[in-house]
Design a protein around this motif. Structure first.
Motif, short mmCIF file in Angstrom:
data_model
loop_
_atom_site.label_atom_id
_atom_site.label_comp_id
_atom_site.label_asym_id
_atom_site.label_seq_id
_atom_site.Cartn_x
_atom_site.Cartn_y
_atom_site.Cartn_z
N PHE A 256 -7.51 -23.91 15.45
CA PHE A 256 -6.13 -24.00 14.98
C PHE A 256 -5.44 -25.22 15.60
O PHE A 256 -4.77 -25.99 14.90
N ILE A 257 -5.63 -25.41 16.89
CA ILE A 257 -4.99 -26.54 17.58
C ILE A 257 -5.69 -27.85 17.25
O ILE A 257 -5.04 -28.84 16.90
N MET A 258 -7.03 -27.85 17.32
CA MET A 258 -7.78 -29.10 17.13
C MET A 258 -7.63 -29.64 15.70
O MET A 258 -7.25 -30.80 15.50
N THR A 259 -7.95 -28.79 14.73
CA THR A 259 -7.90 -29.25 13.34
C THR A 259 -6.47 -29.45 12.88
O THR A 259 -6.18 -30.35 12.08
N GLY A 260 -5.57 -28.61 13.38
CA GLY A 260 -4.17 -28.79 13.04
C GLY A 260 -3.64 -30.14 13.50
O GLY A 260 -2.84 -30.79 12.81
N THR B 183 2.15 -29.75 4.44
CA THR B 183 2.21 -28.30 4.63
C THR B 183 1.68 -27.58 3.39
O THR B 183 0.89 -26.62 3.50
N ILE B 184 2.09 -28.03 2.23
CA ILE B 184 1.61 -27.43 0.98
C ILE B 184 0.10 -27.63 0.85
O ILE B 184 -0.64 -26.70 0.46
N ASN B 185 -0.37 -28.82 1.17
CA ASN B 185 -1.80 -29.11 1.10
C ASN B 185 -2.61 -28.18 2.01
O ASN B 185 -3.64 -27.63 1.62
N ASN B 186 -2.13 -27.99 3.22
CA ASN B 186 -2.86 -27.17 4.18
C ASN B 186 -2.78 -25.69 3.83
O ASN B 186 -3.73 -24.94 4.11
N PHE B 187 -1.67 -25.25 3.24
CA PHE B 187 -1.59 -23.86 2.79
C PHE B 187 -2.59 -23.60 1.66
O PHE B 187 -3.30 -22.58 1.64
N SER B 188 -2.67 -24.53 0.72
CA SER B 188 -3.63 -24.41 -0.36
C SER B 188 -5.06 -24.47 0.17
O SER B 188 -5.95 -23.75 -0.30
N ASP B 189 -5.27 -25.33 1.16
CA ASP B 189 -6.57 -25.42 1.81
C ASP B 189 -6.95 -24.09 2.46
O ASP B 189 -8.10 -23.64 2.38
N LEU B 190 -5.99 -23.45 3.09
CA LEU B 190 -6.21 -22.15 3.72
C LEU B 190 -6.67 -21.11 2.70
O LEU B 190 -7.65 -20.38 2.91
N LEU B 191 -5.99 -21.06 1.56
CA LEU B 191 -6.37 -20.12 0.50
C LEU B 191 -7.77 -20.43 -0.02
O LEU B 191 -8.57 -19.52 -0.28
N GLY B 192 -8.07 -21.72 -0.17
CA GLY B 192 -9.38 -22.11 -0.67
C GLY B 192 -10.50 -21.71 0.27
O GLY B 192 -11.57 -21.27 -0.19
N ARG B 193 -10.28 -21.83 1.55
CA ARG B 193 -11.32 -21.46 2.52
C ARG B 193 -11.55 -19.94 2.53
O ARG B 193 -12.69 -19.49 2.62
N PHE B 194 -10.47 -19.16 2.46
CA PHE B 194 -10.63 -17.71 2.36
C PHE B 194 -11.40 -17.34 1.10
O PHE B 194 -12.30 -16.49 1.12
N GLY C 162 -8.14 -23.71 10.94
CA GLY C 162 -7.78 -25.14 11.00
C GLY C 162 -6.75 -25.50 9.95
O GLY C 162 -5.82 -26.27 10.21
N SER C 163 -6.90 -24.92 8.75
CA SER C 163 -5.91 -25.15 7.69
C SER C 163 -4.56 -24.56 8.08
O SER C 163 -3.50 -25.15 7.81
N LEU C 164 -4.60 -23.39 8.71
CA LEU C 164 -3.36 -22.78 9.17
C LEU C 164 -2.70 -23.65 10.24
O LEU C 164 -1.46 -23.77 10.29
N GLY C 165 -3.53 -24.29 11.07
CA GLY C 165 -3.00 -25.21 12.07
C GLY C 165 -2.28 -26.38 11.44
O GLY C 165 -1.18 -26.77 11.87
N GLY C 166 -2.90 -26.95 10.39
CA GLY C 166 -2.23 -28.04 9.68
C GLY C 166 -0.97 -27.58 8.98
O GLY C 166 0.04 -28.31 8.90
N LEU C 167 -1.00 -26.34 8.47
CA LEU C 167 0.15 -25.77 7.78
C LEU C 167 1.35 -25.68 8.71
O LEU C 167 2.49 -25.96 8.32
N ILE C 168 1.11 -25.30 9.96
CA ILE C 168 2.20 -25.11 10.92
C ILE C 168 2.52 -26.39 11.69
O ILE C 168 3.69 -26.72 11.92
#
Length: 526
Positions: free
Chosen positions: A63-67, A388-399, A187-193
């Protein structure tokens, strides 16, 4: 072929051509016995218990590293403004970080994990992350960031991320796809936040203050490393357990009678478990003298209704002497640092190409999305929210892909290929993105499909090569990723300075994904 049978339970073990099979003369016990063997040969929890604690620690670290990496686009805009830097020089910061991460990862995978534990390496990585952000807060030029940000943080990422991936592979088997999906999703959640958080810190505390606060956040990586118990931790507990002490007198029974002493057993027990299952109530059946095996023998005893592990032998040669008694060979097999035979695997070579070349369209674009949007008149805060939008979408895609891959509806490699074809097409349509809402749609679809390969490359490698060659394959993959992406980043910056627009850069990003997709789909023709 060699067979031992349990006269009480009717179970047997067959070894042929290096393959081992557990059988049950009764037929119904076969599945249960195989499951019992799988549980007993892994001394640490698999897919349960403390494995989830390990996953949580790994997720928070990633979360920290990729974010941090995914929010670089916000920092990139500030570097252009504060240091009056060209796009080429600012891009070198990102490219050198990727290059350093990949090169250091090779040494961590090939040597670091051989001589120390993942726990120690992740703690070292957390300290380097902290030092990188701390020293970067005193930067007076972009050139200083080449060392403080690119080298220190890149090395910290390598020391932390590679051991995390390897550790997760040892704690999960049946739920490995889900575990890797959750890891990458963190990691996507890290980028989102972190993207809006970094934008807020830059507005309030400027670059120096924001980086100083980020150094405090990075300290938590070292704390997470303390939770990563190595599998050997459970071996030590097991040897101290009452079951071990109860079973140790039984060493003199069975076909190993008078062939091993307790010191030898202690030494052999410390090695990794492997294949053959054997019980204490054994009757010798048909043992040919000419046989050489690199398998492992486990001896079990039946106490009440439980089977307790007594001894484990692995990573050594077992052979038959003249009296038809199994004895350990003195020539213990040495593990190679890099298994070059992986380069003869065509499936691995296709994945290596897609991961290396495709990384240009996977890792780099998010660093330029805010600048690309601002080029079309979008304000700074709105451009930061695109990340933020990109990383949220990335998070959904990974799940999504983690769940689908475990269902085994289709091959994981095909999921990667289809996603890269869609992502490449979306990036090549960059001239049509003019308004803010068109950029929102772009980041939604690009974020969802672009990182399927980042989620699935680890389980795909395990599917193709297995756990034995996993570290060798990872080191090669990271090398290709680091060299290609590290060299591409300054080239992308120079392309922007030369053409005066980021549109041409996204043409290149899309082309790398389309080519990589074609290479992966060529498996259908082979």
């Amino acid at each position: 072929m060699t067979k031992y049978a349990d006269t009480r339970l009717g179970n047997g073990v067959h070894t042929k051509n290096g393959q081992t099979r557990v059988t049950d003369s009764g037929g119904a016990r076969d599945t249960d016995l195989a499951q019992l063997y799988k549980t007993q040969t892994n001394h640490h929890p698999i897919d349960k218990g403390y494995a989830w604690v390990v996953l949580a620690a790994c997720m928070f670290s990633v979360f920290i590293m990729t974010g941090t990496f995914k929010s670089f686009g916000v920092l990139y805009v500030e570097l252009l403004s504060i240091f009056h830097s060209s796009a080429t020089m600012a891009s070198i910061v990102q490219g050198l970080l990727i290059f350093t991460n990949s090169i250091v990862s090779i040494f961590v995978l090939l040597f670091g994990l051989r001589f120390t534990t993942s726990r120690c390496l992740v703690i070292i990585g957390g300290i380097l992350f902290f030092a990188g952000f701390l020293t970067s807060s005193f930067a007076e030029s972009v050139e200083f960031l080449f060392f403080s940000y690119s080298f220190l943080i890149g090395a910290g990422w390598a020391f932390s991320f590679s051991p995390i991936v390897v550790t997760l592979g040892t704690y999960f088997e049946e739920k490995r796809g889900l575990a890797n999906g959750l890891l990458m999703a963190s990691g996507s959640l890290g980028g989102l936040i972190m993207a809006p958080a970094l934008r807020y810190l830059l507005d309030i505390y400027s670059v120096k203050g924001a980086l100083l606060i980020m150094s405090a956040v990075a300290c938590h990586i070292a704390l997470c490393g303390l939770l990563l118990r190595p599998p050997s931790f459970y071996d030590k507990i097991r040897k101290k357990s009452p079951q071990w002490k109860t079973c140790s007198p039984l060493v003199e029974q069975g076909p190993f009678k008078n062939t091993m002493d307790s010191n030898l057993l202690d030494r052999l027990y410390s090695s990794d478990p492997n294949i053959i299952l054997e019980h204490s109530h054994l009757q010798r059946i048909d043992m040919p003298r000419k046989s050489l095996s690199t398998e492992m023998v486990n001896k079990y005893t039946r106490t009440s209704e439980m089977l307790y592990l007594c001894t484990s032998i692995s990573a050594l040669d077992l052979k038959f002497n003249k009296s038809e008694t199994l004895v350990p060979d003195s020539n213990i097999r040495k593990e190679r640092i890099l298994n070059t035979s992986i380069f003869r695997n065509k499936a691995f070579l296709r994945l290596l190409f897609a991961y290396s070349i495709g990384s240009v369209g996977t890792a780099l674009p998010q660093g330029y999305i805010p600048a690309f949007a601002m080029e079309h008149g979008i304000e700074v805060s709105g451009a930061a929210w695109l990340l933020t939008i990109n990383n949220f979408s990335d998070l959904l895609g990974r799940f999504f892909v983690g769940y689908i891959s475990d269902k085994k509806i289709t091959k994981r490699i095909y999921l990667i290929a289809i996603s890269m074809a869609i992502s490449g097409t979306i990036q090549c349509l960059s001239p049509f993105y003019k308004s803010y809402w068109s950029f929102v749609l772009f980041t939604v679809f690009y974020g969802f499909f672009s990182n399927f390969i980042s989620t699935l490359y680890s389980p795909v490698l395990l599917d193709i090569l297995g756990l034995n060659d996993f570290r060798s394959a990872l080191s090669v993959m990271y090398t290709g990723y680091g060299i290609i992406s590290g060299l591409a980043a300054p080239f992308i910056g120079d392309l922007r300075d030369t053409t005066g627009t980021y549109t041409t850069c996204f043409y290149l990003f899309g082309a790398t994904h389309l080519i990589s997709s074609g290479v992966l789909l060529s498996e259908c023709l082979s």
